[in-house]
Design an enzyme around this catalytic site. Structure first.
Site, short mmCIF file in Angstrom:
data_model
loop_
_atom_site.label_atom_id
_atom_site.label_comp_id
_atom_site.label_asym_id
_atom_site.label_seq_id
_atom_site.Cartn_x
_atom_site.Cartn_y
_atom_site.Cartn_z
N PRO A 196 5.37 -26.54 28.33
CG PRO A 196 6.22 -25.15 30.00
CD PRO A 196 5.43 -26.41 29.79
CB CYS A 197 7.17 -26.05 23.10
SG CYS A 197 6.94 -24.32 22.61
CD GLN A 198 9.40 -22.02 26.74
OE1 GLN A 198 8.89 -23.12 26.88
NE2 GLN A 198 8.99 -20.96 27.42
CG LEU A 214 10.34 -30.43 23.84
CD1 LEU A 214 8.89 -30.86 24.07
CD2 LEU A 214 11.25 -31.64 23.86
#
EC number: 2.1.1.37
Length: 356
Positions: free
Chosen positions: A73-75, A77
């Site tokens: 998950p990139c939320q 970053l």
């Protein structure tokens, strides 16, 4: 030749498995927690075992695989996220993937996985004062990695001399298919635990594979230039450009007519990245009727095309039920562009062909 197998963590809608299957690699299992993406992937890969929540998996207790992929998950970053980095509640799931890799390697006496692939947003280079990407490299290398002298991470690089052999590269999907896809800048990192082949996988020039069959000839892309990829009946030419809402708001506030008209997009404007939380509009008109144009959002089908996916990939679940539009847009916004994943899978198949 023995099968080369793949396991997919944070699987989403199965883009890594699709890329693998198109390159001769066999998807074996997947881990995902959202119902709609799981249903979509089960429809396309009925033989793939779904393992559920990554936090409840032990790498030594699941089937070992040659290739393990994960787009964590990139939320936390993303440059439009909260920027709390790998310490964030979502993005710190990255370390569960590293744990699973190590557990699998311990259980197989260092044999599997041979290759690991990590994907994430460009913001991972800069989040947490650029220390997050250092933490990513250090986690893969199982040793402290120094910051570069410049204090910034290059868009491509390597960590050599240890195990695994590591290479990373920023890839923009718009340059990896013809006609061009939507702009989508993502970091891809390859870790080779079985040799020194990461640069060969990630940097070797290869011919682009054709996009999946469209199921029709009237295919519209976010393509180079200002024209769609087809001509309408009676010679009408559709023009498609990314709508620039920020230009329109500024021009309206200042009362600038020319700038207001320019908000409908220039031929050189890149189409925006598909996002999980929002859908960006675009301007559409016919060359012979500019005043009859409109501002509209891409359909789910167009969004699939902009990611290089087969048409209708997200339309149905395992039982034939239609997936709701909001779920399709969210899944596509979180997905990986197929041509980028396919380039990497082709490289993995090449280097493992005589090993697996």
């Amino acid at each position: 030749m023995p099968e080369i197998t793949l396991g997919s963590l944070f699987d989403g809608i199965g883009v890594f498995p699709l890329a693998a299957a198109r390159c001769g690699i066999v998807p074996v299992w997947a881990s995902e927690i959202e119902a709609a993406p799981i249903s979509i992937t089960k429809r396309h890969f009925p033989g793939v075992k779904h393992l559920g929540d990554i936090t409840k998996l032990h790498g030594g207790a699941i089937p070992s695989v040659h290739v393990l992929t994960f787009g964590s998950p990139c939320q936390n970053l993303s440059q439009i996220g909260n920027r709390t980095g790998l310490a964030g509640a979502k993005s710190n799931l990255f370390f569960h993937a590293i744990r699973i890799i190590q557990e699998m390697r311990d259980a197989t006496k260092g044999v599997y996985p041979i290759i690991a692939v990590w994907e994430n947003v460009m913001g991972a280079f800069s989040s947490n004062d650029r220390m997050d990407f250092r933490a990513v490299l250090s986690a893969f290398a199982d040793t402290e990695i120094s910051m570069p002298p410049s204090g910034r991470w290059a868009n491509a690089g390597m960590v050599r001399g240890g195990c695994p052999d590591i290479a990373w590269r920023l890839m923009d999907a718009q340059y990896w298919a013809s006609p061009r896809l939507a702009r989508r800048q993502r970091i891809f990192l390859v870790a080779d635990f079985g040799g020194r082949r990461a640069p060969e996988i990630l940097f070797k020039p290869r011919t682009m594979q054709p996009l999946p069959a469209s199921g029709g000839t009237r295919r519209m892309f976010a393509s180079e230039g200002d024209r769609g990829a087809f001509l309408e009946a009676r010679g009408r030419v559709p023009i498609v450009r990314p709508f620039q809402g920020f230009r329109m708001r500024g021009a309206a506030k200042q009362g600038e007519q020319t700038a207001f008209q320019n908000s409908f997009g220039f031929p050189t404007d890149p189409f925006p990245t598909l996002l999980a939380g929002a859908v960006s509009p675009f301007a559409f008109w016919y060359e012979d009727d500019p005043e009859g144009g409109c501002i509209r959002f891409p359909t789910e089908l167009e969004s699939e095309r902009m990611m290089g996916l087969p048409e209708g990939w997200t339309k149905y679940g395992i039982g034939g039920e239609e997936i709701r539009s909001a779920q399709r847009y969210k899944a596509l916004g979180n997905a990986i562009a197929l041509p980028c994943a396919e380039y990497i899978m082709t490289g993995i198949y090449e280097v493992l062909g005589g090993v697996a």
